[in-house]
Scaffold this active site. Structure first.
Site, PDB file in Angstrom:
ATOM      1  N   GLY A  94      -6.958  -3.601  18.519  1.00 51.19           N
ATOM      2  CA  GLY A  94      -5.658  -3.896  19.102  1.00 51.19           C
ATOM      3  C   GLY A  94      -5.148  -2.835  20.051  1.00 51.19           C
ATOM      4  N   ARG A 112      -9.958   3.126   7.955  1.00 49.54           N
ATOM      5  CA  ARG A 112      -9.689   3.269   6.528  1.00 49.54           C
ATOM      6  C   ARG A 112     -10.851   2.797   5.669  1.00 49.54           C
ATOM      7  NH1 ARG A 112      -4.457   0.404   3.961  1.00 49.54           N
ATOM      8  NH2 ARG A 112      -5.724  -1.392   4.481  1.00 49.54           N
ATOM      9  N   ASP A 149      -7.207   7.439   5.237  1.00 51.29           N
ATOM     10  CA  ASP A 149      -6.163   6.560   4.722  1.00 51.29           C
ATOM     11  C   ASP A 149      -4.853   7.323   4.850  1.00 51.29           C
ATOM     12  OD1 ASP A 149      -4.380   5.020   3.332  1.00 51.29           O
ATOM     13  OD2 ASP A 149      -5.559   4.890   1.489  1.00 51.29           O
ATOM     14  N   VAL A 150      -3.994   6.920   5.786  1.00 54.68           N
ATOM     15  CA  VAL A 150      -2.785   7.697   6.055  1.00 54.68           C
ATOM     16  C   VAL A 150      -1.784   7.635   4.908  1.00 54.68           C
ATOM     17  CG1 VAL A 150      -3.014   7.499   8.558  1.00 54.68           C
ATOM     18  CG2 VAL A 150      -1.623   5.816   7.299  1.00 54.68           C
ATOM     19  N   GLY A 163      -0.654   1.155  11.211  1.00 58.97           N
ATOM     20  CA  GLY A 163       0.467   0.436  10.626  1.00 58.97           C
ATOM     21  C   GLY A 163       0.042  -0.855   9.960  1.00 58.97           C
ATOM     22  N   TYR A 192       9.253  -3.635   7.848  1.00 64.22           N
ATOM     23  CA  TYR A 192       8.602  -3.198   9.089  1.00 64.22           C
ATOM     24  C   TYR A 192       9.625  -2.574  10.043  1.00 64.22           C
ATOM     25  CZ  TYR A 192       5.561  -3.479  13.226  1.00 64.22           C
ATOM     26  OH  TYR A 192       4.804  -3.193  14.342  1.00 64.22           O
ATOM     27  N   LYS A 209       9.678   1.309  11.490  1.00 66.65           N
ATOM     28  CA  LYS A 209       9.567   1.603  12.914  1.00 66.65           C
ATOM     29  C   LYS A 209      10.812   2.313  13.450  1.00 66.65           C
ATOM     30  CE  LYS A 209       5.419   0.062  13.524  1.00 66.65           C
ATOM     31  NZ  LYS A 209       4.318   0.986  13.884  1.00 66.65           N
TER      32      LYS A 209
END
Length: 243
Positions: A22, A43, A57-58, A86, A149, A153
Site C-alpha cells: 500500500g 510482522r 511487531d510495533v 497501522g 482509528y 490517528k
C-alpha cells in the site's frame, strides 16, 4: 543554529514501518528511487524479495528494539523514520469492544511512540533526524465506525508536536502526513455507490495516488524542509480543508 542545507547528500538510512504494501510500499519505493538505503518492517511471513527488511511487531517494545539493533549493525543508524504501520478494526461505537479500541491504539499510536522513541536515541548521537508520522484525514474529521482509528490517528498529531517542542533545538523534526482517500487495494474493492459518495465529498473529484502521499513524505525528510516542524500536511484533495 543548525543549517537546514548542511545535511549530507549521501544516501541516508530510512526506516519505513509497514512498508511492504500500500502507501507504505510506495513511500519506501520513492526513497529507494532517490538513492537512500531503505529498510522496511514486516510482522509475519517472509520479507518481500529484493528489498531490505527486518521483522518487527510495533506492538512489542522488545521487537522494536531488536529490529533497530539489526538495522544499526547492518546498515547504520536510522536517519529518517516513517511511522506508517497501522491496523483497523472498524465497528460502531456501541458494538466496539475495549479490545477493539485498545488494540488499534496499541499498534497505530503506541507503536509509533515505540519506534520514535527508539529512533531518537540514534538521532541525538547523530545530532539530526527526521520523523514523519502517517496519520489520516479521519484523525481530524472523524468517521462513523472508526472511534478507535480516528483516536489513534489524531494522537499522532499531538505526539509530533510534543516531540517538536522537546527536540526541535536538536535538529530533529517530527511532522505528520494525513492522507485522505487514496487509491489502494482496499479502496479498489469499494462498491460503486460508496465510491461515488466519497468522490462527491472530495473537492478534487478523485481519489489520491499513493505517489502523492510519498512526495509529501519525501519533502518533509528533505533538507529543504529543515525548518518545518510539528506540522500536518493533508494529502486529501481538499476534503479536510479548514480543520
Amino acid at each position: 543554529m543548525a543549517d537546514a542545507t548542511s545535511e549530507s547528500a549521501e544516501p541516508r538510512v530510512v526506516l519505513v514501518t509497514g512498508g511492504n504494501r500500500g502507501i507504505g510500499k510506495c513511500i519506501a519505493d520513492a526513497f529507494r528511487a532517490q538513492g537512500d538505503r531503505v529498510i522496511i518492517t514486516h510482522r509475519t511471513g517472509d520479507a518481500p524479495q529484493g528489498v531490505d527488511a527486518v521483522r518487527c511487531d510495533v506492538s512489542s517494545t522488545e521487537s522494536v528494539d531488536a529490529a533497530f539493533k539489526e538495522i544499526e549493525s547492518t546498515w547504520g543508524p536510522v536517519e529518517v523514520l516513517v511511522a506508517n504501520a497501522g491496523v483497523t478494526k472498524d465497528t460502531l461505537l456501541m458494538r466496539m469492544t475495549e479490545d477493539d479500541f485498545t488494540s488499534v491504539l496499541d499498534t497505530n499510536l503506541v507503536g509509533a511512540f515505540r519506534v520514535a522513541k527508539r529512533a531518537t536515541k540514534g538521532f541525538l548521537k547523530l545530532k539530526r533526524g527526521r520523523i514523519v508520522f502517517i496519520s489520516s484525514v479521519v484523525g481530524v474529521m472523524g468517521a462513523p465506525g472508526q472511534a478507535n482509528y480516528a483516536s489513534s490517528k489524531a494522537g499522532l498529531i499531538g505526539m509530533a508536536r510534543a516531540i517538536t517542542r522537546e527536540l526541535g533545538a536538536r535538529n530533529v523534526t517530527a511532522n505528520v502526513v494525513a492522507p485522505g482517500y487514496i487509491t489502494t487495494d482496499m479502496t479498489a474493492e469499494l462498491p460503486e455507490d460508496v465510491t461515488a459518495d466519497y468522490m462527491a465529498s472530495i473537492p478534487a473529484g478523485r481519489f489520491g495516488d499513493p505517489a502523492e502521499v510519498a512526495s509529501a513524505v519525501q519533502w518533509l525528510a528533505s533538507p529543504g524542509a529543515g525548518y518545518v516542524n510539528g506540522t500536518v500536511i493533508r494529502v486529501d484533495g481538499g476534503l479536510g480543508m479548514g480543520l
